[in-house]
Scaffold this motif. Structure first.
Motif: not given
Length: 388
Positions: A249-261, A353-355
């Protein structure tokens, strides 16, 4: 018309209509229900976990990749895309879902008795009961085999004694899956949190994952019946299998954080005027966006590839390590670079972003540090275990 990072890679074309619909539903939930409140939750260092669990249960994302017992039975890829959309809001929210579904629920679903499954899984899938996963200890992280928590027999019962640290959902949980050393090796136990001798202390002062409940579990001669043991989990392979589920799940989740930034930085740069034109029109700004979009897209493609492998039953632990190592590492780099586009505004809670960057520092080291994943990959490539 500007193109979004995912559109640039035609990500939607790589998943089926049902998965797209699930991702869109979770994204709407995140935008409508979570985003307006996450900055305050992060600032306060607390979330309404029980309320959110019920809403996430109604949404169908708790244990959604499991079958039966009130679980949705969705594909691994659909579950991954749901994690992506949740972490695009905040890693702490995705952690709540991951710990519930991929650690606590998965442990019971995969290794539990029929009685344990029937008692807990329907309630946990609905969000009526919250679970936590007790493996890490104050002095034991990457080497779980060195855990000090002990379970000893006392007649037909078990007595558990020890401490678990950095436990997501711990002080709001109704049930804890606790791993302990026994005379027969490491075994797992399903522990209702109202059992005498069990207590949980919420950890304060975090600088990361503040919109998440993190706790220490204290087990002081917790007496459990034999039926509390997970019958199918013997040795470290049990908890490690659960960790592999959460890492996926983290493999996908990290993509979401990066996309939002990246999406946040692009929107800000379009509105910010500098020397008489938008900041987004400058070459150096566009170079930052191009590099970030490339890494977001590559990370998404890797996640989807691993999702297909998992759905086919062909995913190996070392491949999950590839995904977590790359995607979290790149997500942190993207967050830091996108923050520079916002200048001083980027360090305020007005923008996420910093969050995200702060949260990803935790994501980088939980469920296996980068160093551990490098060694897993190294062992796969060379055949030599370099852990010791």
């Amino acid at each position: 018309m500007p193109t979004t990072p995912f559109d640039l890679f035609s990500i939607d074309s790589l998943v089926d209509e049902e998965t797209r619909a699930i991702a869109a539903t979770v994204r709407r939930f995140g935008d409508d229900r979570l985003r307006p409140h996450v900055p305050t939750w992060f600032e306060d260092g607390d979330i309404p976990a029980r309320e959110l669990a019920k809403e996430l249960g109604s949404l169908g994302v708790l244990g959604m990749h499991l079958t039966g017992y009130g679980c949705a039975g969705a594909s691994a890829t659909a579950y991954g895309m749901a994690c992506l959309e949740l972490e695009a809001v905040d890693s702490g929210i995705r952690s709540l879902v991951s710990v519930q579904g991929s650690l606590a629920m998965f442990a019971i679903w995969r290794f539990g008795s029929e009685e344990q499954k029937s008692e807990w899984l329907p309630r946990m899938a609905a969000g009526d009961a919250i679970g936590c996963f007790g493996l890490t200890e104050p002095d034991v992280g990457s080497d779980p085999g060195a855990m000090k928590t002990r379970a000893r027999r006392d007649g037909d019962d078990w007595i558990l004694r020890g401490n678990k640290m950095w436990i997501t959902n711990g002080s709001v949980a109704d049930v804890a899956v606790v791993w302990a050393q026994t005379e027969d090796g490491v075994r797992g136990f399903v522990v209702p949190t109202d059992t005498p001798g069990f207590s949980a202390v919420t950890l304060k002062g975090k600088l990361s994952l503040r919109a998440s409940v993190t706790s220490e579990l204290v087990l002081e001669d917790v007496r459990l019946p034999q039926s509390a043991m997970l019958p199918e989990a013997k040795g470290l392979s049990g908890p490690l299998a659960c960790l592999n589920e959460a890492r996926f799940g983290i493999v996908f989740g990290a993509v979401g954080a990066a996309r939002d930034c990246l999406e946040t930085a692009i929107a800000y740069a379009e509105d910010r005027q500098l020397f008489g034109r938008p900041l987004s029109g400058f070459q150096l700004t566009q170079a930052k966006f191009a590099d970030a979009a490339l890494e977001v897209g590559k990370a998404a493609l890797l996640a989807l590839h691993l999702g297909r492998l998992k759905d086919a039953g062909d995913l190996r632990p070392a491949q999950v390590s590839l995904g977590k190592l790359n995607n979290v590492r790149e997500a942190i780099a993207i967050a830091r670079e996108c923050r520079t586009v916002l200048g001083a505004a980027g360090i305020t809670g007005e923008y996420p972003i910093l969050r995200h960057a702060n949260n990803l520092e935790s994501v980088l080291t939980y469920e296996g540090t980068s160093e551990v994943h490098q060694l897993v990959i190294g062992k796969e490539l060379t055949g030599h275990a370099a852990f010791r």
